[in-house]
Design a protein around this motif. Structure first.
Motif, PDB file in Angstrom:
ATOM      1  N   LYS A   1     -65.850 -24.966 -17.503  1.00  0.00           N
ATOM      2  CA  LYS A   1     -66.764 -26.111 -17.486  1.00  0.00           C
ATOM      3  C   LYS A   1     -66.726 -26.825 -16.133  1.00  0.00           C
ATOM      4  O   LYS A   1     -67.771 -27.179 -15.575  1.00  0.00           O
TER       5      LYS A   1
ATOM      6  N   LEU B   1     -68.565 -24.741 -13.486  1.00  0.00           N
ATOM      7  CA  LEU B   1     -70.019 -24.765 -13.688  1.00  0.00           C
ATOM      8  C   LEU B   1     -70.637 -26.108 -13.311  1.00  0.00           C
ATOM      9  O   LEU B   1     -71.827 -26.180 -12.992  1.00  0.00           O
ATOM     10  N   GLN B   2     -69.840 -27.173 -13.315  1.00  0.00           N
ATOM     11  CA  GLN B   2     -70.354 -28.503 -12.988  1.00  0.00           C
ATOM     12  C   GLN B   2     -70.277 -28.830 -11.497  1.00  0.00           C
ATOM     13  O   GLN B   2     -70.745 -29.884 -11.079  1.00  0.00           O
TER      14      GLN B   2
ATOM     15  N   VAL C   1     -72.678 -24.627  -7.991  1.00  0.00           N
ATOM     16  CA  VAL C   1     -73.130 -23.823  -9.126  1.00  0.00           C
ATOM     17  C   VAL C   1     -74.270 -24.528  -9.859  1.00  0.00           C
ATOM     18  O   VAL C   1     -75.286 -23.908 -10.189  1.00  0.00           O
ATOM     19  N   SER C   2     -74.132 -25.818 -10.093  1.00  0.00           N
ATOM     20  CA  SER C   2     -75.152 -26.528 -10.872  1.00  0.00           C
ATOM     21  C   SER C   2     -76.499 -26.603 -10.158  1.00  0.00           C
ATOM     22  O   SER C   2     -77.521 -26.802 -10.799  1.00  0.00           O
TER      23      SER C   2
ATOM     24  N   ARG D   1     -77.379 -19.210 -12.629  1.00  0.00           N
ATOM     25  CA  ARG D   1     -76.262 -19.913 -13.283  1.00  0.00           C
ATOM     26  C   ARG D   1     -75.712 -19.110 -14.459  1.00  0.00           C
ATOM     27  O   ARG D   1     -74.499 -19.068 -14.674  1.00  0.00           O
TER      28      ARG D   1
ATOM     29  N   ARG E   1     -71.998 -17.830 -14.622  1.00  0.00           N
ATOM     30  CA  ARG E   1     -71.178 -18.242 -15.772  1.00  0.00           C
ATOM     31  C   ARG E   1     -70.504 -17.038 -16.417  1.00  0.00           C
ATOM     32  O   ARG E   1     -69.309 -17.065 -16.721  1.00  0.00           O
TER      33      ARG E   1
ATOM     34  N   CYS F   1     -67.710 -15.781 -14.062  1.00  0.00           N
ATOM     35  CA  CYS F   1     -66.592 -16.740 -14.008  1.00  0.00           C
ATOM     36  C   CYS F   1     -65.839 -16.787 -15.325  1.00  0.00           C
ATOM     37  O   CYS F   1     -64.606 -16.871 -15.335  1.00  0.00           O
TER      38      CYS F   1
END
Length: 137
Positions: free
Chosen positions: A18, A21-22, A26-27, A34, A38, A41
Motif C-alpha cells: 500500500k 502504491l501511494q 506510482v500513483s 499502475r 501493483r 510489486c
C-alpha cells in the motif's frame, strides 16, 4: 525519488505494498500501468516478506522508486538469504494445475509484464530492480 524503509517486515506485506502504491511516482501512472506495477510489486514484496529471512528472524526491505518521463524504476533491497529469482527454472506452464509444483509463476509474471528485471547481490543485500515503460498522462 521516493525512498522507503520497512522494518520489521514479517506480516507487513499488505502495508508495504500500500505504501509503495501511494508514492507520487506510482500513483501518477495511468490505471493500466499502475495495475501492472501493483502486480509485480505484490509478488516481490510477498516473496521477500515470506521467504527472504530464516524463520524466527525479521528483516528489512528498502524500496527506491524513480520516475522519468516514460519509465518507472523500482529497486528492492533486502538483507535476507541470497536468492536470484532470475536463475530459477521457469515453471512448466504446459502441464495441468494439479501436476504443477508450487513456485515460479510469480516471477515469470514479473518478467513478462515488466520491461526490464535485474538482480544483483551487493553489500550483503539482494537487489532486484524492475523497470516499466509507462504511458504519458
Amino acid at each position: 525519488m521516493s525512498e522507503l524503509h520497512f522494518q520489521p517486515i514479517k506480516g507487513k506485506a499488505r502495508e508495504i505494498l500500500k505504501t509503495i502504491l501511494q508514492t507520487p511516482e506510482v500513483s501518477s501512472c495511468c490505471m493500466k500501468d499502475r495495475l501492472l506495477i501493483r502486480l509485480a510489486c505484490e509478488e516481490i514484496v510477498m516473496n521477500v516478506t515470506s521467504y527472504a529471512y530464516p524463520k524466527g528472524s525479521d528483516g528489512f526491505l528498502d524500496v527506491f522508486i524513480q520516475k522519468t518521463d516514460n519509465r518507472i524504476i523500482i529497486r528492492f533491497e533486502d538483507g535476507g538469504i541470497s536468492f536470484n529469482p532470475l536463475e530459477q527454472p521457469p515453471p512448466d506452464t504446459t502441464i495441468s494445475w494439479e501436476q504443477r509444483t508450487i513456485g515460479g509463476l510469480g516471477i515469470l509474471l514479473v518478467i513478462k509484464k515488466m520491461d526490464d528485471v535485474r538482480y544483483a547481490y551487493m553489500d550483503n543485500k539482494n537487489v532486484l530492480t524492475i523497470e516499466k515503460v509507462v504511458s504519458k498522462n
